[in-house]
Design an enzyme around this catalytic site. Structure first.
Site, mmCIF file in Angstrom:
data_model
loop_
_atom_site.group_PDB
_atom_site.id
_atom_site.type_symbol
_atom_site.label_atom_id
_atom_site.label_comp_id
_atom_site.label_asym_id
_atom_site.label_seq_id
_atom_site.Cartn_x
_atom_site.Cartn_y
_atom_site.Cartn_z
ATOM 1 N N LYS A 145 0.854 -1.198 0.000
ATOM 2 C CA LYS A 145 0.000 0.000 0.000
ATOM 3 C C LYS A 145 0.890 1.248 0.000
ATOM 4 O O LYS A 145 2.105 1.147 0.262
ATOM 5 C CB LYS A 145 -0.908 -0.021 1.227
ATOM 6 C CG LYS A 145 -0.172 0.000 2.554
ATOM 7 C CD LYS A 145 -1.107 -0.305 3.717
ATOM 8 C CE LYS A 145 -0.367 -0.236 5.045
ATOM 9 N NZ LYS A 145 -1.183 -0.766 6.170
ATOM 10 N N TYR A 163 15.562 31.134 6.478
ATOM 11 C CA TYR A 163 14.403 31.910 6.948
ATOM 12 C C TYR A 163 14.460 32.100 8.455
ATOM 13 O O TYR A 163 14.778 31.184 9.198
ATOM 14 C CB TYR A 163 13.100 31.197 6.593
ATOM 15 C CG TYR A 163 12.749 31.248 5.142
ATOM 16 C CD1 TYR A 163 12.549 32.475 4.497
ATOM 17 C CD2 TYR A 163 12.607 30.082 4.411
ATOM 18 C CE1 TYR A 163 12.217 32.522 3.152
ATOM 19 C CE2 TYR A 163 12.267 30.114 3.064
ATOM 20 C CZ TYR A 163 12.077 31.336 2.442
ATOM 21 O OH TYR A 163 11.747 31.371 1.118
#
Ligand SMILES: *Cc1c(COP(=O)(O)O)cnc(C)c1O
Length: 361
Positions: free
Chosen positions: A33, A256
């Site tokens: 999956k 940042y």
């Protein structure tokens, strides 16, 4: 510039299947999956089958059809089916489906056109999917009715271990007893033979009482033992190029928010992967390997890039950084990334974004 790439190592998957094989004589279902836990569903399925897995497992029929399209002919079980089951498609492509409640089974019988192979899923103590014990009787009554009308064949009995990340047989006992009870109820209701399956990776590796006929192994294929007790081989290697490098002075603010300021003169380089590619933004202590040495990520993780402090080493633009790889070298493992990001390795590998190229070795 070589593009950021996740390489899937088939020999690692084979080694991990061999490790499971050594722990059980039950059949092995390769659970692929979420695109094979980020490593490529078809790639992982093929490697696992070549190494001895005899079943495949997914969470919806669309995923199962993709495996059929790739030529995989093993039995495939699809559980959960969040978009509902296309019963005609499942029957046409020989995809088994699990039903976890009376409602689900009734919906399926409304649509079923040909005998569809069904696994009845019972709640073995998790309250997350599976028919609660109070509804077993009704589930079996409706299933008998569906079988008598020629719509379904009941071929499996499924549970799931609530303590799937523990290596503690005593803790699994209630689920094992519940599973036996479910199997006996199914057989008494006149079904049979059925394949009984309960364990996922941790149970398969650590608790034979949970194995029944089949173990469903997903994380273990790519090198994750959720119980953290058995060393498996990391099947993925994520690399990205250095796109910029420079020498900077002490006191230089990085990234940042100026979250990091260099303590001394040093070299910085920029590696071209960021949180849009699955590098956890909320991480502390992370690093990458470049030319055989581990170097720390400094400042905030950006959308498309991270900054790495390489100290005395000036790295060339175009050099290759390894974000994670198998244990043993300077490259971080997915288990280390999970610790840095306060998560589990599963979220690291399933989070790798679509810009990352894929290759197989
Ligand atoms: C994902 C899943 C598995 C595989 O679990 P791992 O711990 O990744 O091996 C097995 N069974 C069910 C029902 C699952 O959802």
């Amino acid at each position: 510039m070589p593009r950021p790439t996740l390489r899937t190592d088939r020999s690692a998957i084979a080694a991990n299947v061999a490790r499971v094989r050594a722990a059980t004589s039950s059949e092995i279902m390769a659970v692929v999956k979420a695109d094979g836990y980020g490593h490529g569903a078809v790639t992982v399925a093929r490697a696992a089958v070549a190494a001895g897995a005899t079943w495949l497992g997914v969470t919806d029929v669309t995923e199962a059809v993709a495996l059929r399209e790739a030529g995989l002919e093993q039995p495939i079980l699809s559980w959960l089916n969040p978009a509902g089951v296309d019963a005609a498609l499942a029957a046409a492509r020989s995809v088994d489906v699990a039903v976890g409640s009376v409602d689900e089974l009734r919906d399926l019988l409304d649509d079923a056109v040909a005998p569809l192979r069904v696994h009845l899923q019972f709640d073995t103590g998790m309250a997350r999917g599976g028919t609660p014990i109070g509804e077993w009787h009704e589930l079996l009554r409706v299933a008998r009715d569906g079988r008598d009308r020629g719509l379904i064949d009941v071929v499996g009995v499924m549970g799931h271990l609530p303590l799937a990340d523990h290596a503690d047989p005593a803790a699994n006992t209630p689920a094992v007893l519940r599973m036996r009870q479910a199997r006996d109820a199914v057989l008494r209701a006149g079904f049979g033979p059925v394949r009984v399956h309960l364990a996922a990776t941790a149970g398969a590796l650590t608790d034979p009482a949970t194995h029944f006929d089949l173990v469903r192994v997903g994380a273990g294929l790519v090198g994750i033992d959720p119980s953290d007790t058995v060393p498996l081989v990391g099947a993925g290697r994520l690399t990205a190029p250095v796109v910029h490098a420079a020498r900077v002075a002490a006191g230089t603010a990085v990234g940042y928010g100026a979250d990091h300021v260099t303590a001394s003169d040093t070299h910085l380089c920029v590696v071209g992967v960021g949180y849009a590619d699955g590098i956890p933004r909320e991480q502390a202590g992370g690093g990458v390997e470049i030319a055989g040495a581990r170097h720390p990520i400094v400042g905030r993780v950006s959308m498309d890039q991270v900054v790495v402090d390489t100290g005395d080493v000036l790295v060339e633009r175009g050099a290759i950084a390894t974000v994670f790889g198998p244990a043993g070298g300077a490259a971080p493992t997915i288990q280390e990334w999970a610790r840095w990001a306060a998560t589990i390795p599963h979220t690291i590998v399933t989070g790798i974004g679509p810009r990352i190229g894929r290759s197989i070795e």
